[in-house]
Design a protein around this motif. Structure first.
Motif: not given
Ligand code: CA
Length: 247
Positions: A8-29
């Motif tokens: 994802e090239d939209e920085e804010h969206l990518a950062a938000g997705l990463k944060l939330n996936l990590e909060a769900e217990g996943h590893a995200a890059e």
């Protein structure tokens, strides 16, 4: 813990997705360029073991999402892919599935819905691999039809006039497994969307037609004159097994 690649090239969206996936217990890059993501998935991860699911934006620098998933499948890499598309026209959605995506979500999406769909893909993948029952009963490891062997555990169709093995995506294998387990029953497109994709309103029923057309190419000797994946006009589909005494 599951590993998710966010392209994802939209920085804010990518950062938000990463944060939330990590909060769900996943590893995200995060990767922002389509060509670089493809390189990473194919060259650095040829057997698709590094990531469990890829969230793939359509409009990307380098290569667009359709092209990334098309090349990924051409390279026989079958990690589950969910397309995130700002353009939700039906043609785009069908184009995405034809390219080899497993699921899609139109932007803007609600985060809980995205997380639920990611869980759905992960659950189906674990289920196919027999890693856990998870409330779903995997009764089928293999099924023989039309001189082919559908190997659900390894997501591949073997045989068929010396043809090369045909790998199946997670959703292809899940749909085929569902129809085979309901052999002889007519199943509506709506039921398939609910039971196989786990979606209720937002997916076009032509998604199902698109997947069935692909599956016919894999298991029907004459895809244009199907004998096993039958259309029931105005309703949906019915799977007919091999005739008695045949295998
Ligand atoms: Ca974008």
């Amino acid at each position: 813990m599951s590993r998710v690649l966010i392209v994802e090239d939209e920085e804010h969206l990518a950062a938000g997705l990463k944060l939330n996936l990590e909060a769900e217990g996943h590893a995200a890059e995060v990767e922002e360029n389509g060509a670089v993501a493809l390189e990473r998935l194919v060259r650095a991860d040829p057997d698709g073991s590094r990531f469990d699911v890829v969230l793939l934006d359509v409009m990307l620098p380098g290569l667009d999402g359709f092209e990334v998933v098309r090349r990924l499948r051409a390279a026989r890499q079958f990690v589950p892919v969910m397309l995130l598309t700002a353009r939700s026209s039906t043609d785009d959605v069908l184009h995405g599935f034809e390219a080899g995506a497993d699921d899609y979500l139109p932007k803007p999406f609600d985060l809980p819905i995205l997380l639920a769909r990611v869980e759905g893909l992960l659950r189906r993948r674990r289920w196919l691999r027999g890693d856990e029952a998870d409330g779903l009963e995997q009764e089928l490891d293999e099924y023989r039809v039309a001189g082919r062997c559908i190997d659900f555990r390894h997501q591949v169709v073997r045989g068929g006039d010396g043809a090369a093995d045909q790998p199946l995506t997670v959703m292809e294998a899940t749909l085929l497994g569902y129809l085979v387990r309901h052999e002889g029953e007519t199943v509506s497109r709506k039921t398939l969307l609910e039971e196989v994709w786990g979606v209720r309103q937002d997916t076009d029923t032509r998604t199902v037609d698109n997947f069935v057309a692909r599956l016919r190419r894999y298991i029907e000797p004459e895809p244009a004159r199907p004998r096993h994946l039958l259309t029931v006009r105005g309703v949906g589909y019915r799977f007919a097994g091999p005739p008695e005494g045949d295998s």
